[in-house]
Write a protein that holds these residues in place. Structure first.
Motif, PDB file in Angstrom:
ATOM      1  N   PHE A   1       0.081  14.418 -13.399  1.00 35.83           N
ATOM      2  CA  PHE A   1      -0.779  13.756 -14.179  1.00 35.83           C
ATOM      3  C   PHE A   1      -1.620  13.038 -13.171  1.00 35.83           C
ATOM      4  N   ASP A   2      -1.110  12.552 -12.151  1.00 34.57           N
ATOM      5  CA  ASP A   2      -2.029  11.800 -11.104  1.00 34.57           C
ATOM      6  C   ASP A   2      -1.446  11.901  -9.753  1.00 34.57           C
ATOM      7  N   SER A   3      -2.342  11.661  -8.651  1.00 36.38           N
ATOM      8  CA  SER A   3      -1.811  11.655  -7.412  1.00 36.38           C
ATOM      9  C   SER A   3      -2.921  10.681  -6.423  1.00 36.38           C
ATOM     10  N   SER A   4      -2.338   9.952  -5.680  1.00 32.22           N
ATOM     11  CA  SER A   4      -3.276   8.904  -4.795  1.00 32.22           C
ATOM     12  C   SER A   4      -3.811   9.881  -3.647  1.00 32.22           C
ATOM     13  N   HIS A   5      -2.808  10.825  -3.452  1.00 36.27           N
ATOM     14  CA  HIS A   5      -3.239  11.829  -2.022  1.00 36.27           C
ATOM     15  C   HIS A   5      -4.662  12.591  -2.573  1.00 36.27           C
ATOM     16  N   THR A   6      -4.621  13.008  -3.827  1.00 35.50           N
ATOM     17  CA  THR A   6      -5.908  13.804  -4.114  1.00 35.50           C
ATOM     18  C   THR A   6      -7.349  12.947  -3.788  1.00 35.50           C
ATOM     19  N   ARG A   7      -7.092  11.549  -3.990  1.00 35.99           N
ATOM     20  CA  ARG A   7      -8.150  10.814  -3.913  1.00 35.99           C
ATOM     21  C   ARG A   7      -8.528  10.201  -2.415  1.00 35.99           C
ATOM     22  N   LEU A   8      -7.412  10.546  -1.640  1.00 34.74           N
ATOM     23  CA  LEU A   8      -7.446  10.259  -0.089  1.00 34.74           C
ATOM     24  C   LEU A   8      -7.495   8.852  -0.078  1.00 34.74           C
ATOM     25  N   ARG A   9      -6.734   7.993  -0.877  1.00 36.27           N
ATOM     26  CA  ARG A   9      -6.681   6.399  -0.824  1.00 36.27           C
ATOM     27  C   ARG A   9      -5.262   5.893  -1.311  1.00 36.27           C
ATOM     28  N   THR A  10      -4.739   5.147  -0.669  1.00 35.33           N
ATOM     29  CA  THR A  10      -3.432   4.303  -1.130  1.00 35.33           C
ATOM     30  C   THR A  10      -3.631   3.722  -2.359  1.00 35.33           C
ATOM     31  N   TYR A  11      -2.719   3.483  -3.087  1.00 31.49           N
ATOM     32  CA  TYR A  11      -2.688   2.506  -4.297  1.00 31.49           C
ATOM     33  C   TYR A  11      -2.378   1.220  -3.590  1.00 31.49           C
ATOM     34  N   ASP A  12      -3.073   0.156  -3.861  1.00 32.68           N
ATOM     35  CA  ASP A  12      -2.724  -0.936  -3.315  1.00 32.68           C
ATOM     36  C   ASP A  12      -2.789  -2.390  -4.259  1.00 32.68           C
ATOM     37  N   THR A  13      -1.533  -2.932  -4.283  1.00 26.96           N
ATOM     38  CA  THR A  13      -1.291  -3.841  -5.269  1.00 26.96           C
ATOM     39  C   THR A  13      -0.118  -4.960  -5.096  1.00 26.96           C
ATOM     40  N   TYR A  14      -0.109  -5.949  -5.873  1.00 31.43           N
ATOM     41  CA  TYR A  14       0.900  -7.085  -5.947  1.00 31.43           C
ATOM     42  C   TYR A  14       1.993  -6.482  -6.426  1.00 31.43           C
ATOM     43  N   VAL A  15       3.236  -6.694  -6.125  1.00 31.61           N
ATOM     44  CA  VAL A  15       4.548  -6.258  -6.777  1.00 31.61           C
ATOM     45  C   VAL A  15       5.288  -7.335  -7.439  1.00 31.61           C
TER      46      VAL A  15
ATOM     47  N   TYR B   1      -8.608  -7.644   9.157  1.00 32.42           N
ATOM     48  CA  TYR B   1      -9.976  -6.823   8.723  1.00 32.42           C
ATOM     49  C   TYR B   1     -10.179  -7.071   7.287  1.00 32.42           C
ATOM     50  N   GLY B   2      -9.008  -7.748   6.510  1.00 39.32           N
ATOM     51  CA  GLY B   2      -9.088  -8.283   5.134  1.00 39.32           C
ATOM     52  C   GLY B   2      -9.126  -6.818   3.985  1.00 39.32           C
ATOM     53  N   GLU B   3      -9.713  -7.159   3.092  1.00 41.93           N
ATOM     54  CA  GLU B   3      -9.807  -6.203   1.801  1.00 41.93           C
ATOM     55  C   GLU B   3     -10.630  -5.097   2.374  1.00 41.93           C
ATOM     56  N   GLU B   4     -11.504  -5.095   3.109  1.00 45.50           N
ATOM     57  CA  GLU B   4     -12.564  -3.934   3.250  1.00 45.50           C
ATOM     58  C   GLU B   4     -12.187  -2.889   4.351  1.00 45.50           C
ATOM     59  N   GLY B   5     -11.299  -3.688   5.420  1.00 46.26           N
ATOM     60  CA  GLY B   5     -10.907  -2.800   6.566  1.00 46.26           C
ATOM     61  C   GLY B   5     -12.241  -2.507   7.440  1.00 46.26           C
ATOM     62  N   THR B   6     -12.152  -1.496   8.102  1.00 48.35           N
ATOM     63  CA  THR B   6     -13.353  -1.305   8.854  1.00 48.35           C
ATOM     64  C   THR B   6     -14.062   0.071   8.703  1.00 48.35           C
TER      65      THR B   6
ATOM     66  N   ARG C   1       0.773  -1.139   0.094  1.00 41.96           N
ATOM     67  CA  ARG C   1       0.045   0.104   0.316  1.00 41.96           C
ATOM     68  C   ARG C   1       0.925   1.217   0.018  1.00 41.96           C
ATOM     69  N   TYR C   2       0.484   2.111  -0.891  1.00 43.77           N
ATOM     70  CA  TYR C   2       1.584   3.149  -1.108  1.00 43.77           C
ATOM     71  C   TYR C   2       0.889   4.384  -1.589  1.00 43.77           C
TER      72      TYR C   2
ATOM     73  N   SER D   1     -13.261   4.066   8.132  1.00 45.06           N
ATOM     74  CA  SER D   1     -12.589   5.168   8.326  1.00 45.06           C
ATOM     75  C   SER D   1     -11.261   4.955   8.924  1.00 45.06           C
ATOM     76  N   LYS D   2     -11.099   4.253   9.896  1.00 48.22           N
ATOM     77  CA  LYS D   2      -9.967   4.093  10.646  1.00 48.22           C
ATOM     78  C   LYS D   2      -8.960   3.003  10.112  1.00 48.22           C
ATOM     79  N   ILE D   3      -9.311   1.838   9.494  1.00 49.13           N
ATOM     80  CA  ILE D   3      -8.286   0.738   8.997  1.00 49.13           C
ATOM     81  C   ILE D   3      -8.912   0.688   7.804  1.00 49.13           C
ATOM     82  N   PRO D   4      -7.946   1.114   6.932  1.00 46.37           N
ATOM     83  CA  PRO D   4      -8.224   0.850   5.501  1.00 46.37           C
ATOM     84  C   PRO D   4      -8.060  -0.589   5.118  1.00 46.37           C
ATOM     85  N   GLY D   5      -8.522  -0.806   3.922  1.00 42.66           N
ATOM     86  CA  GLY D   5      -8.520  -2.328   3.314  1.00 42.66           C
ATOM     87  C   GLY D   5      -7.024  -2.691   3.373  1.00 42.66           C
TER      88      GLY D   5
END
Length: 593
Positions: A207-221, A365-370, A194-195, A372-376
């Motif tokens: 051209f893009d920012s995860s910060h503007t979406r207020l959500r990390t980019y989550d992926t396998y590497v 808490y898996g992919e969904e999180g809880t 998660r980054y 607001s406090k715990i992200p997926g």
């Protein structure tokens, strides 16, 4: 004054003055003629300069109109560049512009894909540098010109802004500008990360920012879920690390771009901060253990555990704390009442133990999180302090600390005991002490005057004996009392000070001597063939005072006597007749005479 000197001036003087005046006029005329000549000469020279043909250029001329503060890379022969330009003639007339087409000019440098002058001018330029390039015709379109657009032998001016440069040999370039103080693990192929990132072109255009979406980019590497350059650039990163990852278009979006904000053949720059890292094969990790000495018991499946915790994400972001609620988290372990990772980690711990538990998302808490406090897909870190635990099958644990050598009597149900105690929780938190009040705590054993665990712990005890009692909550205060938290295990250090022997079970009064055969008559003071409550009370109290009888110790004597009288008053009329009066031996179902 000389010229207007009066008629009395001599002729010689007058002549001298006139001669001087004539000379002055002559000099002035000559000077004016000279100025006129110089003016016409200047006009002629200027006209000649304007009408003369331009002086031919031997080579290109480069005037830098803007230079960036930092030049990370200069164009070399063989590099591929993207740039904007405006082409004009020396008189300012525009003949071409990349801006008008809405697209940069993209080309290899030094491979004769450009006019010779531009090929030469681009070498050495930096990204975001702006230059005015003047190119002579022999290094441009020469005597042939270019159709109807550029006449023969034209000097060309280009206002050039360099936006991008890369080379086919380029790979991913990673530069770490913030390293965390500790790095226990680095990103490897098949890890899930998660980054956050800001994505820009090489000239700084966002051209893009995860910060503007207020959500990390989550992926396998490393398994092809990302563009190749990012797949490579994330490898080896630590949680909390910040990197600049620069990649050529061959490892980004190639010659076509993304069809929106990323043009074709564009180098990409990502400013990345890694927040989380795990692998699907991960299990819980326990670190920073601080074990108490001794540890007589470890938690097991089915135990009820009370613990404090601070919860954070892997990057240190706080999300919850039992301390902030001033209340432990209380739960059964091994029963699925908490997330799987915590359920596993809390088995085998000691009372008083401190530990850090790191739990991957598939055990949290898996992919969904809880929400607001715990992200997926978040790894969770808990700093845990085990306060106490017990099992519903536990009994009071009694340890004799001191026992006198002589012990003639031991305590039993019905005895009136006086004892001192110090009470605390398992973590050492003080609850209460009789020593604070300067007096003993006095109870009748077996009369439910204290918690069941204390009843059990005070039995079979000698005067002067000291015991250490550990009482589980179901034999203590259960879900809680004023000074005792719910479900808390209690610790009592007890010293028995005094014991008054109780009465046999079922009796509240006994005779020390033989019972008088005229008992009813002795009570009936006024000889009216009935005993009133006052007569009954006075009689019993006199027997106790004179030592012929005993009341059960530890109770209010008048309440005992009232109870005895009520038992004898069969019809409830407030008087006892001789027919109602019976001894205990005659009536086994009542605690009476």
């Amino acid at each position: 004054q000389l010229f207007f000197e009066g008629p009395r001036a001599t002729t010689l003087t007058h002549l001298r003055v006139r001669t001087a005046h004539e000379r002055y006029l002559s000099d002035t005329i000559k000077m004016i003629q000279c100025v006129h000549a110089m003016f016409y000469l200047a006009v002629w020279v200027a006209f000649a300069a304007c009408s003369a043909p331009p002086v031919p250029l031997d080579d290109i001329i480069i005037e830098k109109t803007f230079e960036p503060e930092v030049c990370g890379r200069a164009v070399k022969v063989g590099d591929y560049v993207r740039y904007h330009y405006i082409g004009t003639f020396p008189d300012g007339k525009k003949f071409d512009s990349s801006y008008d087409r809405g697209s940069t000019y993209n080309v290899f440098v030094g491979k004769k894909q450009l006019i010779a002058g531009m090929d030469k001018a681009l070498v050495g330029m930096c990204v975001n540098q702006r230059s005015l390039v003047k190119i002579p015709p022999q290094l441009a379109y020469g005597k042939g010109g270019y159709g109807d657009i550029i006449p023969a032998d034209s000097i060309l001016h280009f206002d050039v802004l360099l936006l991008d440069v890369w080379n086919p040999e380029d790979g991913v370039q990673s530069t770490t500008y913030l390293t965390p103080p500790t790095c226990v693990r680095k990103v490897e192929v098949s890890d899930y990360v998660r980054y956050h990132y800001n994505g820009t072109l090489l000239d700084g255009t966002l051209f893009d920012s995860s910060h503007t979406r207020l959500r990390t980019y989550d992926t396998y590497v490393g398994i092809g879920w990302l563009i190749a350059g990012m797949d490579q650039g994330l490898l080896g990163m630590c949680v909390g690390e910040r990197r600049i990852i620069t990649m050529p278009p061959s490892l980004g979006y190639g010659e076509n771009g993304d069809g929106s904000d990323i043009p074709g053949q564009a180098s990409l720059v990502f400013d990345v901060v890694l927040l989380d890292l795990h692998n699907p094969r991960d299990s819980i990790a326990v670190t920073n253990q601080v074990l108490p000495e001794p540890c007589p018991r470890k938690s097991a499946t089915g135990d009820f555990v009370r613990y404090h915790y601070n919860g954070s994400l892997l990057d240190g972001t706080f999300f919850d704390s039992s301390y902030s609620r001033n209340h432990t988290y209380d739960t059964y372990v091994g029963k699925g009442y908490v997330i799987a990772g915590m359920d596993e980690a809390l088995i085998g711990v000691c009372m008083g133990e401190r530990l850090t538990i790191t739990i991957p998302p598939h055990l949290a808490y898996g992919e969904e999180g809880t929400g607001s406090k715990i992200p997926g897909s978040a790894v969770l870190v808990f700093d845990v302090h085990i306060i106490d635990f017990h099992n519903p099958s536990d009994t009071t644990v009694m340890t004799v600390i001191h026992k006198p050598e002589e012990c003639e009597k031991i305590t039993k149900n019905g005895d009136f005991v006086k004892y001192h105690y110090n009470a605390s929780l398992m973590d050492g938190s003080h609850i209460d002490s009789t020593h604070n009040y300067g007096k003993t705590y006095n109870i009748v054993l077996g009369a439910n005057q204290v918690v069941p665990g204390m009843e059990e712990g005070l039995k079979d005890m000698c005067v002067g004996e000291k015991r250490h009692l550990v009482i589980p909550p179901h034999l203590g205060y259960g879900e809680g009392a004023d000074e005792v938290p719910g479900s808390a295990v209690l610790v009592f250090d007890v010293e028995l000070v005094e014991v008054e022997e109780g009465l046999p079970e079922g009796y509240m009064f006994i005779w020390n001597d033989d019972v008088s055969p005229d008992l009813f008559t002795e009570m009936d003071v006024d000889l009216d063939q009935q005993v009133e409550a006052s007569e009954f009370t006075n009689y019993i109290m006199r027997q106790v005072t004179e030592g012929r009888g005993r009341l059960a110790p530890g109770f209010d004597p008048y309440r005992i006597i009232d109870n005895m009288f009520s038992n004898q008053d069969r019809n409830g009329d407030g008087k006892i007749t001789e027919s109602e009066f019976r001894l205990k031996a005659d009536e086994a179902t009542h605690d009476e005479l």
